[in-house]
Design a protein around this motif. Structure first.
Motif, PDB file in Angstrom:
ATOM      1  N   GLU A  28       0.825  -1.203   0.000  1.00 41.28           N
ATOM      2  CA  GLU A  28       0.000   0.000   0.000  1.00 41.28           C
ATOM      3  C   GLU A  28       0.863   1.258   0.000  1.00 41.28           C
ATOM      4  OE1 GLU A  28      -3.450   2.209   2.711  1.00 41.28           O
ATOM      5  OE2 GLU A  28      -2.678   0.227   3.279  1.00 41.28           O
ATOM      6  N   GLU A  29       1.916   1.250   0.797  1.00 40.32           N
ATOM      7  CA  GLU A  29       2.807   2.416   0.851  1.00 40.32           C
ATOM      8  C   GLU A  29       3.493   2.654  -0.488  1.00 40.32           C
ATOM      9  OE1 GLU A  29       3.897   1.755   5.592  1.00 40.32           O
ATOM     10  OE2 GLU A  29       5.262   1.093   4.016  1.00 40.32           O
ATOM     11  N   LEU A  30       3.942   1.577  -1.123  1.00 45.20           N
ATOM     12  CA  LEU A  30       4.624   1.716  -2.405  1.00 45.20           C
ATOM     13  C   LEU A  30       3.656   2.128  -3.511  1.00 45.20           C
ATOM     14  CD1 LEU A  30       7.033  -1.356  -2.194  1.00 45.20           C
ATOM     15  CD2 LEU A  30       7.605   1.069  -1.908  1.00 45.20           C
ATOM     16  N   LEU A  31       2.414   1.625  -3.442  1.00 46.98           N
ATOM     17  CA  LEU A  31       1.409   2.046  -4.414  1.00 46.98           C
ATOM     18  C   LEU A  31       1.111   3.536  -4.282  1.00 46.98           C
ATOM     19  CD1 LEU A  31      -1.093  -0.958  -4.366  1.00 46.98           C
ATOM     20  CD2 LEU A  31       0.392  -0.266  -6.265  1.00 46.98           C
ATOM     21  N   GLN A  32       1.117   4.048  -3.049  1.00 48.05           N
ATOM     22  CA  GLN A  32       0.934   5.477  -2.828  1.00 48.05           C
ATOM     23  C   GLN A  32       2.072   6.271  -3.484  1.00 48.05           C
ATOM     24  OE1 GLN A  32       0.453   6.482   1.295  1.00 48.05           O
ATOM     25  NE2 GLN A  32      -1.361   5.204   1.559  1.00 48.05           N
ATOM     26  N   CYS A  33       3.281   5.735  -3.349  1.00 45.89           N
ATOM     27  CA  CYS A  33       4.434   6.398  -3.959  1.00 45.89           C
ATOM     28  C   CYS A  33       4.307   6.427  -5.484  1.00 45.89           C
ATOM     29  CB  CYS A  33       5.722   5.694  -3.560  1.00 45.89           C
ATOM     30  SG  CYS A  33       6.154   5.865  -1.811  1.00 45.89           S
ATOM     31  N   LEU A  34       3.854   5.315  -6.060  1.00 42.56           N
ATOM     32  CA  LEU A  34       3.695   5.251  -7.510  1.00 42.56           C
ATOM     33  C   LEU A  34       2.594   6.188  -7.987  1.00 42.56           C
ATOM     34  CD1 LEU A  34       4.087   1.413  -8.089  1.00 42.56           C
ATOM     35  CD2 LEU A  34       5.738   3.210  -8.641  1.00 42.56           C
ATOM     36  N   GLN A  35       1.506   6.271  -7.213  1.00 42.42           N
ATOM     37  CA  GLN A  35       0.434   7.191  -7.566  1.00 42.42           C
ATOM     38  C   GLN A  35       0.942   8.631  -7.507  1.00 42.42           C
ATOM     39  OE1 GLN A  35      -2.302   7.031  -8.926  1.00 42.42           O
ATOM     40  NE2 GLN A  35      -3.375   8.930  -8.468  1.00 42.42           N
ATOM     41  N   TYR A  36       1.758   8.936  -6.520  1.00 46.98           N
ATOM     42  CA  TYR A  36       2.358  10.262  -6.386  1.00 46.98           C
ATOM     43  C   TYR A  36       3.213  10.600  -7.612  1.00 46.98           C
ATOM     44  CZ  TYR A  36       6.353  13.201  -5.083  1.00 46.98           C
ATOM     45  OH  TYR A  36       7.358  14.120  -5.089  1.00 46.98           O
ATOM     46  N   LEU A  37       4.053   9.652  -8.043  1.00 47.22           N
ATOM     47  CA  LEU A  37       4.898   9.887  -9.215  1.00 47.22           C
ATOM     48  C   LEU A  37       4.055  10.015 -10.489  1.00 47.22           C
ATOM     49  CD1 LEU A  37       7.892   7.473  -8.510  1.00 47.22           C
ATOM     50  CD2 LEU A  37       7.898   9.972  -8.399  1.00 47.22           C
ATOM     51  N   ARG A  38       2.982   9.263 -10.556  1.00 43.62           N
ATOM     52  CA  ARG A  38       2.099   9.346 -11.725  1.00 43.62           C
ATOM     53  C   ARG A  38       1.474  10.729 -11.828  1.00 43.62           C
ATOM     54  NH1 ARG A  38      -3.236   8.679 -13.132  1.00 43.62           N
ATOM     55  NH2 ARG A  38      -3.610   7.722 -15.157  1.00 43.62           N
ATOM     56  N   LEU A  39       1.090  11.313 -10.695  1.00 45.08           N
ATOM     57  CA  LEU A  39       0.503  12.643 -10.703  1.00 45.08           C
ATOM     58  C   LEU A  39       1.471  13.686 -11.267  1.00 45.08           C
ATOM     59  CD1 LEU A  39      -1.296  12.656  -7.241  1.00 45.08           C
ATOM     60  CD2 LEU A  39      -2.389  12.713  -9.482  1.00 45.08           C
ATOM     61  N   ILE A  40       2.768  13.447 -11.052  1.00 39.06           N
ATOM     62  CA  ILE A  40       3.766  14.401 -11.546  1.00 39.06           C
ATOM     63  C   ILE A  40       4.120  14.129 -12.997  1.00 39.06           C
ATOM     64  CG2 ILE A  40       6.122  15.273 -11.259  1.00 39.06           C
ATOM     65  CD1 ILE A  40       5.939  14.603  -8.313  1.00 39.06           C
ATOM     66  N   TYR A  41       4.493  12.884 -13.307  1.00 42.11           N
ATOM     67  CA  TYR A  41       5.104  12.594 -14.598  1.00 42.11           C
ATOM     68  C   TYR A  41       4.181  11.957 -15.636  1.00 42.11           C
ATOM     69  CZ  TYR A  41       9.315  13.588 -11.944  1.00 42.11           C
ATOM     70  OH  TYR A  41      10.267  14.201 -11.159  1.00 42.11           O
TER      71      TYR A  41
END
Length: 365
Positions: A28-41
């Motif tokens: 869940e924590e890593l998926l949050q990180c990936l969602q965060y990066l998706r919002l940027i890039y």
């Protein structure tokens, strides 16, 4: 370790957990990180759902700080490099299929891999559906932002579909000619083409133009995905190179004949662009008296961002009613209508995003 939902404006160097701690993080924590990066890039189309309109003064309007700050993050080469290294490390330290798939797609999008990282979407505006592919950005070349679909294009496309007559798309003397400047992925051109196609016998030509090779190649692919190339119908769809800074490029076919309607979405992101666009319009927008048609118009939507205030103000200056310092045969191009359109912010953003909508046409000096 628990990662709280830190605002997306935090840079990757502070937002992402150290690579050495990836194994200690939950899915869940890593998926949050990936969602965060998706919002940027690799974000969804931003701020495209309209919530209100107004005619307040555009130059004094400010929008949420989120879009401008996201632009700064996307343009930061160091932060992008850090995100690439972190994603590479994640791929090396996980066997989770969901994480692997999302991380690999993000890595391709961030790195600008030409064969991967594309995003296919269906945009629906009422009965009009457009199949669109966003191409990945060329690494380090932000001239390729035209290969991405931005909120201004969604707003303008939706407006044209909802009220085609207001955009001069319902009738013409002879063959209606439509041009999109800086078409990018071609959403506006494609949506307009679908509207015209649905009108049956109306003969029309839609020309989508852009400058960057990556954007043009993707644009042509999107046209082919939405329209038949048999050439037997009343509608013609095509994509062509056009450089606003070079007036001679607007003298060659298909720009050597005037257009009845011109569109532009998010086309002013440099202080020089308004003047270049004006110079181009002077060559391509049908002048009064050219034919027995209603007045030719340029419809433009740009996002209002604090970091681009000077660029927005340049539109007001270059297309001012009172400014007669530039023109053709006692005619100048001026703003005849302007309004602010407010939309919901993109996923992960805060507040709302404002867009300026301008109608520009020939005015007698």
């Amino acid at each position: 370790m628990t990662i709280t939902l830190i605002p997306v404006l935090d840079p990757p160097t502070t937002r992402l957990p150290p690579s050495g701690r990836i194994k200690l993080s939950s899915q869940e924590e890593l998926l949050q990180c990936l969602q965060y990066l998706r919002l940027i890039y690799n974000p969804e189309v931003r701020g495209s759902r309209r919530v209100s309109k107004s005619s307040r003064t555009i130059a004094s309007t400010s929008s949420s700080s989120s879009p401008a700050s996201l632009d700064a993050l996307r343009a930061d080469a160091f932060e992008r490099s850090h995100a690439l290294r972190w994603l590479t490390s994640l791929l090396a330290h996980t066997t989770d299929e969901a994480l692997l798939a999302r991380a690999a797609a993000l890595l391709a999008a961030c790195a600008g891999t030409s064969g991967a990282g594309t995003v296919a979407r269906t945009f629906a505006f009422g009965d009009v559906a457009v199949q669109l592919t966003d191409a990945p950005l060329d690494n380090g070349d932000f001239g390729t932002v035209g290969a991405q679909t931005w909120g201004s294009a969604c707003v303008l496309a939706e407006m044209a579909v909802e009220a085609p007559a207001a955009f001069g798309l319902d009738a013409a003397a002879g063959r209606l000619r439509v041009l999109e400047l800086g078409a990018g992925t071609g959403l506006v051109s494609l949506a307009v083409g679908k509207v015209l196609e649905g009108m049956g016998g109306l003969a029309a030509e839609v020309v989508a133009s852009d400058f960057h090779p990556t954007a043009l190649a993707n644009l042509r692919s999107n046209i082919a995905a939405n329209f038949s190339e048999d050439g037997t119908g009343a509608l013609s769809m095509s994509a062509h190179f056009l450089d606003w800074s070079r007036p001679d490029s607007a003298c060659k076919a298909p720009f050597d004949a005037p257009f009845d309607v011109v569109f532009g979405a998010d086309v002013v992101y440099d202080i020089k662009h308004a003047e270049w666009i004006r110079d181009t319009l002077e060559r391509v927008l049908r002048r009064p008296g050219d034919a027995e048609t209603s007045s030719a118009r340029f419809h433009m939507v740009i996002s209002l961002r604090p970091s681009f205030e000077a660029e927005s103000e340049s539109v007001e200056r270059v297309f001012s009613r009172e400014w007669a310092g530039h023109g053709v045969d006692n005619w100048i191009l001026g703003i005849t209508h302007e309004e602010v359109i407010t939309c919901e912010a993109e996923s992960g953003g805060n507040g709302e995003v404002d867009y300026a909508y301008y109608v520009i046409e020939w005015l007698a000096v």
